[in-house]
Write a protein that holds these residues in place. Sequence first.
Motif, PDB file in Angstrom:
ATOM      1  N   GLY A 115       0.790  -1.227   0.000  1.00  0.00           N
ATOM      2  CA  GLY A 115       0.000   0.000   0.000  1.00  0.00           C
ATOM      3  C   GLY A 115       0.817   1.269   0.000  1.00  0.00           C
ATOM      4  O   GLY A 115       0.256   2.379  -0.014  1.00  0.00           O
ATOM      5  N   LEU A 116       2.156   1.144   0.018  1.00  0.00           N
ATOM      6  CA  LEU A 116       3.032   2.307   0.073  1.00  0.00           C
ATOM      7  C   LEU A 116       2.979   3.056  -1.256  1.00  0.00           C
ATOM      8  O   LEU A 116       3.264   2.496  -2.313  1.00  0.00           O
ATOM      9  CB  LEU A 116       4.469   1.860   0.352  1.00  0.00           C
ATOM     10  N   LYS A 117       2.613   4.313  -1.217  1.00  0.00           N
ATOM     11  CA  LYS A 117       2.591   5.155  -2.418  1.00  0.00           C
ATOM     12  C   LYS A 117       4.006   5.721  -2.618  1.00  0.00           C
ATOM     13  O   LYS A 117       4.441   6.589  -1.868  1.00  0.00           O
ATOM     14  CB  LYS A 117       1.553   6.262  -2.279  1.00  0.00           C
ATOM     15  N   PHE A 118       4.690   5.188  -3.612  1.00  0.00           N
ATOM     16  CA  PHE A 118       6.118   5.405  -3.782  1.00  0.00           C
ATOM     17  C   PHE A 118       6.392   6.040  -5.143  1.00  0.00           C
ATOM     18  O   PHE A 118       6.068   5.468  -6.178  1.00  0.00           O
ATOM     19  CB  PHE A 118       6.830   4.047  -3.671  1.00  0.00           C
ATOM     20  N   ARG A 119       6.973   7.242  -5.121  1.00  0.00           N
ATOM     21  CA  ARG A 119       7.409   7.859  -6.369  1.00  0.00           C
ATOM     22  C   ARG A 119       8.693   7.127  -6.784  1.00  0.00           C
ATOM     23  O   ARG A 119       9.750   7.294  -6.188  1.00  0.00           O
ATOM     24  CB  ARG A 119       7.681   9.352  -6.164  1.00  0.00           C
ATOM     25  N   GLN A 155       4.144   5.735  -8.204  1.00  0.00           N
ATOM     26  CA  GLN A 155       3.644   7.050  -8.562  1.00  0.00           C
ATOM     27  C   GLN A 155       4.636   7.711  -9.512  1.00  0.00           C
ATOM     28  O   GLN A 155       5.850   7.671  -9.283  1.00  0.00           O
ATOM     29  CB  GLN A 155       3.490   7.933  -7.315  1.00  0.00           C
ATOM     30  N   GLN A 156       4.126   8.304 -10.588  1.00  0.00           N
ATOM     31  CA  GLN A 156       4.973   9.065 -11.515  1.00  0.00           C
ATOM     32  C   GLN A 156       4.777  10.552 -11.240  1.00  0.00           C
ATOM     33  O   GLN A 156       3.709  11.104 -11.524  1.00  0.00           O
ATOM     34  CB  GLN A 156       4.597   8.728 -12.960  1.00  0.00           C
ATOM     35  N   ILE A 157       5.773  11.182 -10.654  1.00  0.00           N
ATOM     36  CA  ILE A 157       5.674  12.592 -10.267  1.00  0.00           C
ATOM     37  C   ILE A 157       6.945  13.305 -10.699  1.00  0.00           C
ATOM     38  O   ILE A 157       8.053  12.805 -10.472  1.00  0.00           O
ATOM     39  CB  ILE A 157       5.486  12.735  -8.739  1.00  0.00           C
ATOM     40  N   ALA A 158       6.804  14.464 -11.311  1.00  0.00           N
ATOM     41  CA  ALA A 158       7.956  15.251 -11.746  1.00  0.00           C
ATOM     42  C   ALA A 158       8.750  15.738 -10.538  1.00  0.00           C
ATOM     43  O   ALA A 158       8.207  15.916  -9.439  1.00  0.00           O
ATOM     44  CB  ALA A 158       7.487  16.438 -12.581  1.00  0.00           C
ATOM     45  N   ALA A 159      10.037  15.972 -10.761  1.00  0.00           N
ATOM     46  CA  ALA A 159      10.938  16.336  -9.666  1.00  0.00           C
ATOM     47  C   ALA A 159      10.431  17.523  -8.858  1.00  0.00           C
ATOM     48  O   ALA A 159      10.464  17.515  -7.625  1.00  0.00           O
ATOM     49  CB  ALA A 159      12.328  16.640 -10.223  1.00  0.00           C
ATOM     50  N   ALA A 213       6.731   7.918   0.005  1.00  0.00           N
ATOM     51  CA  ALA A 213       8.173   7.779  -0.210  1.00  0.00           C
ATOM     52  C   ALA A 213       8.505   8.235  -1.621  1.00  0.00           C
ATOM     53  O   ALA A 213       7.638   8.293  -2.500  1.00  0.00           O
ATOM     54  CB  ALA A 213       8.600   6.330  -0.003  1.00  0.00           C
ATOM     55  N   ALA A 214       9.786   8.541  -1.830  1.00  0.00           N
ATOM     56  CA  ALA A 214      10.229   8.973  -3.156  1.00  0.00           C
ATOM     57  C   ALA A 214      11.706   8.673  -3.325  1.00  0.00           C
ATOM     58  O   ALA A 214      12.503   8.874  -2.403  1.00  0.00           O
ATOM     59  CB  ALA A 214       9.981  10.469  -3.354  1.00  0.00           C
ATOM     60  N   GLU A 215      12.048   8.180  -4.500  1.00  0.00           N
ATOM     61  CA  GLU A 215      13.469   8.024  -4.821  1.00  0.00           C
ATOM     62  C   GLU A 215      13.807   9.021  -5.923  1.00  0.00           C
ATOM     63  O   GLU A 215      12.969   9.351  -6.762  1.00  0.00           O
ATOM     64  CB  GLU A 215      13.783   6.585  -5.259  1.00  0.00           C
ATOM     65  N   TRP A 216      15.064   9.496  -5.880  1.00  0.00           N
ATOM     66  CA  TRP A 216      15.497  10.405  -6.927  1.00  0.00           C
ATOM     67  C   TRP A 216      16.834   9.921  -7.458  1.00  0.00           C
ATOM     68  O   TRP A 216      16.884   9.049  -8.299  1.00  0.00           O
ATOM     69  CB  TRP A 216      15.537  11.841  -6.413  1.00  0.00           C
ATOM     70  N   VAL A 217      17.949  10.419  -6.937  1.00  0.00           N
ATOM     71  CA  VAL A 217      19.247   9.973  -7.435  1.00  0.00           C
ATOM     72  C   VAL A 217      20.131   9.575  -6.261  1.00  0.00           C
ATOM     73  O   VAL A 217      20.268   8.421  -5.909  1.00  0.00           O
ATOM     74  CB  VAL A 217      19.932  11.067  -8.291  1.00  0.00           C
ATOM     75  N   GLY A 218      20.752  10.588  -5.648  1.00  0.00           N
ATOM     76  CA  GLY A 218      21.667  10.356  -4.541  1.00  0.00           C
ATOM     77  C   GLY A 218      21.871  11.645  -3.788  1.00  0.00           C
ATOM     78  O   GLY A 218      21.213  12.666  -4.062  1.00  0.00           O
ATOM     79  N   PRO A 219      22.775  11.667  -2.806  1.00  0.00           N
ATOM     80  CA  PRO A 219      22.894  12.812  -1.897  1.00  0.00           C
ATOM     81  C   PRO A 219      23.026  14.167  -2.579  1.00  0.00           C
ATOM     82  O   PRO A 219      22.372  15.127  -2.170  1.00  0.00           O
ATOM     83  CB  PRO A 219      24.141  12.472  -1.077  1.00  0.00           C
ATOM     84  N   TYR A 220      23.868  14.279  -3.605  1.00  0.00           N
ATOM     85  CA  TYR A 220      24.114  15.607  -4.198  1.00  0.00           C
ATOM     86  C   TYR A 220      22.849  16.198  -4.798  1.00  0.00           C
ATOM     87  O   TYR A 220      22.508  17.355  -4.535  1.00  0.00           O
ATOM     88  CB  TYR A 220      25.217  15.522  -5.251  1.00  0.00           C
TER      89      TYR A 220
END
Length: 368
Positions: A176-180, A197-201, A215-222
């Motif tokens: 059930g986790l809504k995850f970008r 979920q498809q969401i723009a940055a 939750a959301a994933e992007w790239v990394g720390p920088y």
Amino acid sequence: MDRRSFLAKASVGGATAAAAATLAAPAIAQSNPRITWRLASSFPKSLDVLYGGAESLNRYLSEATDGNFTIQPFAAGELVGPMQVQDAVSEGTVEACHTVGYYFWGKDPTFALATSIPFSLSARGMNAFLYYGGGNELYNEFLAGHNIVGYPGGNSGAQMGGWFRKEINTTEDLRGLKFRVGGFAGKVLEQLGVVPQQIAAGDIYQALERGTIDAAEWVGPYDDEKLGFVKVAPYYYAPGVWEGGPTLHFYFNKPAYDDLPAQYKSLLQTATRAVNNDVLADYDWRNPPALKVLAAQGAQLRWFPKEVMDDMFTAANSTYAEYEASNPHFARMWGAIKDFRRDHYTWSQVTEYTYDTYMMIKQNEGAL
């Protein structure tokens, strides 16, 4: 020799030199014709490492040809949207783009294989496979059907697993986790009950803050630090198993590429290799201090439990088996990746892993 004879001979010599120069100029111009291409990037200028790869490509080509061969980059949205760049190159609207193939996995999952899919290869593994394992040749056989020639154009290294509003202790916590999360990885995680979920940055922060997503994933720390996710989702998970070595690509319109002089084709391949190395090195330089900044801002570093990753691994293999049974391009390339993956991780354990592990122990002991 009298003066008149000397002047006559000098005039003949001067005329000969002038004629030679006149004849030489068109030959040089012909061998280095003036060519100007346009490149549509999938990345905004604010993501300076990613967008900067296209700027570097243009600089390398221009400097090597005295400005005769240039590829002018345009940021996402300036010419076409970030997800439309592949179509623009295929159709010849632009001659080039800088992107990641998994953006287009919905058209064919084979697009994603040369970028990254869950539990594929590390950045070094991807470079070895693409450059020396026949991977780029296989990929270009596929891309030819889309009127494209492609070359690697950067890598972020293993990405982070994302920002979560709650801790993930078991696979059940994913239900059930809504995850970008990126499209192909989302397809795999759906098997574990995740709601991709498809969401723009630019919209991710507000979605996390309002609880529209969990939750959301992007790239990394920088790159993540710029977007401020730590303020609204403090649990920062690793590793991003869906992107162990995500490779960017330069796509070129095939007819335009085929029309290039041989020396420009060679230079283009060399310049893209340079960019591929640049982007990874840049991220390796920028991520360590950025992680310290995030920790100071309250990021709580966590690692996915082995049970969770094992279930992700099983779900990934189930997804791949479906594509292998129905998609010959996917089956051929994924089969080659799997064959190399076994040897790559056998070799990695022998010395790289052992050396890195020891150095990490010394770092944790405060000896470095």
